[in-house]
Design a protein around this motif. Structure first.
Motif, PDB file in Angstrom:
ATOM      1  N   PRO A  34      36.206  41.578  -2.155  1.00  0.00           N
ATOM      2  CA  PRO A  34      37.515  41.383  -3.055  1.00  0.00           C
ATOM      3  C   PRO A  34      38.392  42.541  -2.596  1.00  0.00           C
ATOM      4  O   PRO A  34      39.733  42.333  -3.109  1.00  0.00           O
ATOM      5  N   LEU A  38      43.692  43.174  -2.852  1.00  0.00           N
ATOM      6  CA  LEU A  38      44.644  44.150  -3.328  1.00  0.00           C
ATOM      7  C   LEU A  38      45.637  44.500  -2.792  1.00  0.00           C
ATOM      8  O   LEU A  38      46.886  44.888  -3.444  1.00  0.00           O
ATOM      9  N   ILE A  81      41.931  38.961  -9.931  1.00  0.00           N
ATOM     10  CA  ILE A  81      41.357  40.041  -9.428  1.00  0.00           C
ATOM     11  C   ILE A  81      40.225  40.550 -10.269  1.00  0.00           C
ATOM     12  O   ILE A  81      38.803  40.720  -9.623  1.00  0.00           O
ATOM     13  N   THR A  84      37.341  38.454 -10.283  1.00  0.00           N
ATOM     14  CA  THR A  84      36.637  38.347  -9.009  1.00  0.00           C
ATOM     15  C   THR A  84      35.710  39.463  -9.084  1.00  0.00           C
ATOM     16  O   THR A  84      34.653  39.522  -8.436  1.00  0.00           O
ATOM     17  N   ALA A 106      43.337  48.184  -9.661  1.00  0.00           N
ATOM     18  CA  ALA A 106      44.411  46.944 -10.047  1.00  0.00           C
ATOM     19  C   ALA A 106      45.001  46.878 -11.274  1.00  0.00           C
ATOM     20  O   ALA A 106      46.213  46.563 -11.368  1.00  0.00           O
TER      21      ALA A 106
END
Length: 140
Positions: A34, A38, A81, A84, A106
């Motif tokens: 993941p 970003l 995000i 995830t 994030a």
């Protein structure tokens, strides 16, 4: 407005510094897939800050409104995000520490977008003398 905006820009810098401090903690032998999403979120937040400062310099109320509208997309990006990364942590417990740092990165990017939106509201007020119409806000 300029004095308030300067304080907000300083806060954005604090978030960027916090992100930079976490980067070395992301290095590990465990690959976190993941992490690849970003940079797109970072680009979106960075463009919002750049554009809101341009709007301030030009006293562009329309640009300020458009920047505020982009904040919803950035918030949605963060929510995606977050889900995830949490799923990744559950499926790969060895990456929990590393993923926790990604979650903070994030969140800091999402907050940078929020601050860009606050500046946009100040720009709108400085340009028009009126408050921006209330936007529909999610829970923060």
């Amino acid at each position: 407005a300029a004095l308030k905006i300067a304080a907000v820009v300083e806060r954005i810098g604090d978030y960027a510094k916090n992100i930079a401090k976490r980067v070395p903690m992301l290095e590990s032998e465990h690959r976190i897939e993941p992490i690849s999403i970003l940079p797109a979120m970072a680009k979106m937040a960075s463009e919002m800050v750049h554009d809101v400062l341009d709007a301030f310099a030009a006293r562009d109320a329309e640009a300020a409104v458009e920047i505020c509208e982009r904040d919803t997309a950035l918030d949605d990006f963060y929510d995606s995000i977050f889900r995830t990364l949490v799923t990744h942590m559950v499926e790969n417990p060895k990456t929990i520490s590393q993923v926790a740092h990604l979650l903070f990165v994030a969140k800091n990017l999402e907050r940078i977008g929020d601050h860009a939106t606050n500046v946009a509201e100040m720009v709108y007020f400085a340009a028009t003398g009126t408050q921006m119409a209330e936007r529909e806000k999610g829970t923060e």
